[in-house]
Design an enzyme around this catalytic site. Structure first.
Site: not given
Ligand code: ASP
Length: 367
Positions: A216, A244-247, A267-268, A270
């Site tokens: 990211t 899917r939605v991450g952070d 980053t990483g 989420g």
């Protein structure tokens, strides 16, 4: 005994061992002590108006982006515009397979992008999630912030909004990303009908990406007036479930700024940030007087403590990577990482460079 049950048994013991460790684990930075042991925070003296140290920091993949953002900050451009312009370089780069054009797709081979922006001076934010076909989601997120009464648009609605603003639709799946996805799909199971090519026929470039590469860009900038903005943009978890939605597009999780305190972005993994609102937590810890490094390390320890057993390695450590990039109002900065050595990018008056993250555990995550 199945792999799963032996793993469970092992982890029960590992969790007990972790509970006995000092709060920071064995490799925590010595200065990153628990907040309860800390003397009351002393207010820090801020630079005089117009003399804040201008800088841009980012995840390691954003060195060129910090350079561009810094140039623009020095020219007096709005802090958010400077950050977005920096991030656009990485979104346009097909060789960065974690952001924008060329990003790795979802499990069906479709690229879905997430991004958020936050503008310190006005405390406004905008974001888009699961956006298809538009390679600059950070620019769309900025428009959500500036030209809607909303903060977050997702999926089809986000795409229509982008189209309405004249963004061109294009196929974001490069040939390289398609081949990496196909190999992942072919290698998933011996019980389905997909078969990977013989090793000899496989392009070593493609093999390099075996597994689920993460990445990211987060970028934050501060100008001479002490205004701070930041941006996070990503193609998300490679081969994710569609939708899917991450952070990254979630304010407080993938990024946060309080113009009186500082910013934090990540980053990483989420999901870990979504469950801990890590970026908000990082900024709040700086507000309480911690340095960027102390705040970042404290958030990492908090995240590690709440990690479910199924995501711990045989020593009770999170088996995923996670990094935070923190900038404080007085111009200090830090990159911290669950696993190290790890690096991040900085541009300031001393030039553009890669700096080392402070880390909680040495080595690579087990997964
Ligand atoms: N944080 C991103 C997400 O969970 C992925 C990453 O940075 O690797 O979507």
């Amino acid at each position: 005994m199945s792999d799963l049950s032996s793993r469970r048994k092992f982890l029960t013991g590992a969790a007990a061992a972790v509970a006995a460790l000092p709060a920071g684990g064995l490799l925590a930075a010595p200065q990153a002590t628990a907040p309860t042991q800390r003397p009351a925070a002393q207010p820090r003296k801020l630079p005089a108006a117009g003399q804040f140290p201008v800088k841009a920091i980012s995840s390691k993949n954003g060195l060129a982006a910090t350079k561009r953002a810094y140039e623009l900050l020095m020219q007096g451009k709005d802090t958010l515009d400077a950050c977005v312009e920096g991030v656009t370089i990485v979104e346009n780069d097909p060789n960065d397979m974690t952001v924008g054009y060329g990003g790795l797709p979802n499990e069906e081979g479709v690229v879905e992008l997430d991004a958020a922006v936050m503008h310190g001076p006005t405390h406004q934010a905008g974001s888009v999630a699961a956006l298809r076909n538009i390679k600059n989601p950070a620019q769309v997120a900025r428009l959500v912030m500036r030209q809607t009464d909303h903060v977050l648009l997702v999926g089809e609605g986000a795409l229509r909004f982008a189209r309405a603003h004249g963004f061109q639709e294009e196929n974001l799946l490069t040939e390289k990303a398609r081949k990496i996805w196909l190999y992942w799909k072919q290698s998933l199971s011996e019980k389905d009908d997909w078969i990977p090519p013989p090793d000899l026929e496989l392009d070593p470039e493609i093999r390099k990406y075996f597994g689920r590469p993460t990445g990211t860009i987060h970028l934050a900038g501060i100008n001479a007036a002490g205004d701070i903005s930041c941006v996070t943009s990503t193609s998300g978890l490679a081969f994710k479930i569609p939708g899917r939605v991450g952070d990254s597009p979630i304010v407080g999780a993938g990024l946060y700024v309080d113009n009186t305190v500082g910013s934090c972005g990540s980053t990483g993994r989420g999901e870990a940030n979504l469950q801990n609102l890590s970026s908000f937590a990082g900024v709040e810890m700086m507000r309480q007087g911690m340095s960027p490094e102390e705040a970042g390390m404290e958030v990492l320890r908090r995240v590690a403590k709440t990690t479910p057993k199924r995501l711990l390695d045989d020593k009770g450590r999170p088996n995923y990577s996670l990094k935070f990039y923190l900038l404080s109002k007085d111009g200090r900065h830090a990159g911290v990482s669950m696993w190290g050595p790890a690096e991040f990018s900085v541009t300031d008056k001393s030039g553009s460079r890669i700096e080392k993250c402070v880390f909680l555990h040495e080595g690579e995550p087990a997964d």
